[in-house]
Design a protein around this motif. Structure first.
Motif, PDB file in Angstrom:
ATOM      1  N   TYR A   1       0.720  -1.155  -0.584  1.00  0.00           N
ATOM      2  CA  TYR A   1      -0.178  -0.111  -0.177  1.00  0.00           C
ATOM      3  C   TYR A   1       0.620   1.708  -0.472  1.00  0.00           C
TER       4      TYR A   1
ATOM      5  N   ASP B   1       3.826   1.809  -1.396  1.00  0.00           N
ATOM      6  CA  ASP B   1       4.250   1.313  -2.693  1.00  0.00           C
ATOM      7  C   ASP B   1       3.214   2.269  -3.831  1.00  0.00           C
ATOM      8  N   VAL B   2       2.080   1.511  -3.218  1.00  0.00           N
ATOM      9  CA  VAL B   2       1.241   2.726  -4.265  1.00  0.00           C
ATOM     10  C   VAL B   2       0.328   3.829  -3.690  1.00  0.00           C
TER      11      VAL B   2
ATOM     12  N   LEU C   1       2.939   6.023  -2.698  1.00  0.00           N
ATOM     13  CA  LEU C   1       3.869   6.897  -3.650  1.00  0.00           C
ATOM     14  C   LEU C   1       3.692   6.613  -4.657  1.00  0.00           C
ATOM     15  N   VAL C   2       3.439   6.466  -4.970  1.00  0.00           N
ATOM     16  CA  VAL C   2       3.548   6.124  -6.626  1.00  0.00           C
ATOM     17  C   VAL C   2       1.784   7.411  -7.399  1.00  0.00           C
ATOM     18  N   LEU C   3       0.951   6.742  -6.730  1.00  0.00           N
ATOM     19  CA  LEU C   3      -0.449   7.725  -6.673  1.00  0.00           C
ATOM     20  C   LEU C   3       0.645   9.561  -6.251  1.00  0.00           C
TER      21      LEU C   3
ATOM     22  N   ILE D   1       3.406  10.684  -6.750  1.00  0.00           N
ATOM     23  CA  ILE D   1       4.098  11.422  -7.752  1.00  0.00           C
ATOM     24  C   ILE D   1       3.235  11.392  -8.592  1.00  0.00           C
ATOM     25  N   ILE D   2       2.592  10.791  -9.248  1.00  0.00           N
ATOM     26  CA  ILE D   2       1.406  11.045 -10.569  1.00  0.00           C
ATOM     27  C   ILE D   2       1.097  12.208 -10.349  1.00  0.00           C
TER      28      ILE D   2
END
Length: 127
Positions: free
Chosen positions: A3, A5-6, A8-10, A12-13
């Motif tokens: 969670y 990781d998800v 952090l990706v969101l 950044i997006i």
């Protein structure tokens, strides 16, 4: 911990796409050769005191007046300056009914097309 990781990706997006969002709407306003409205004549001001006494200010001269005098003088002012405004400046301690009666008097008997109420800007001193 997938969670995190998800998330952090969101994050950044969203950080990358946020500056690309258009926060306003582009509007092409029509062009005009009209000039802004300018008041050539100072407005007439009917002041209502705390005790209900009236005074009229025209051309910077303030004089105590009766209701009939206010009607006659404001009618003459409006006849001479049809585009000029007439304002009612009521004391904060004056009754609302008295201020409303003066505004109604201006509109019905003096036939003022542009009558309004005056106020002090927020935080301004009344002294």
């Amino acid at each position: 911990m997938p969670y995190i990781d998800v998330m952090l990706v969101l994050l950044i997006i969203f950080m990358a796409t946020a500056p690309l969002l258009n926060l306003g709407v582009d509007v092409n306003l029509p062009q005009s050769s009209a000039q802004s409205i300018k008041a050539d004549v100072e407005p007439a001001i009917v002041s209502v005191g705390a005790d209900g006494a009236l005074s009229l200010t025209i051309d910077g001269a303030r004089t105590p007046s009766s209701r009939d005098d206010v009607v006659q003088r404001v009618q003459a002012f409006v006849a001479a300056h049809p585009d000029a405004a007439v304002y009612v400046a009521g004391d904060a301690r004056a009754s609302y009914q008295t201020v409303y009666d003066v505004l109604s008097l201006l509109q019905t008997q003096a036939h003022v097309p542009r009558a309004g109420l005056m106020s002090m800007p927020g935080g301004a001193s009344t002294q």
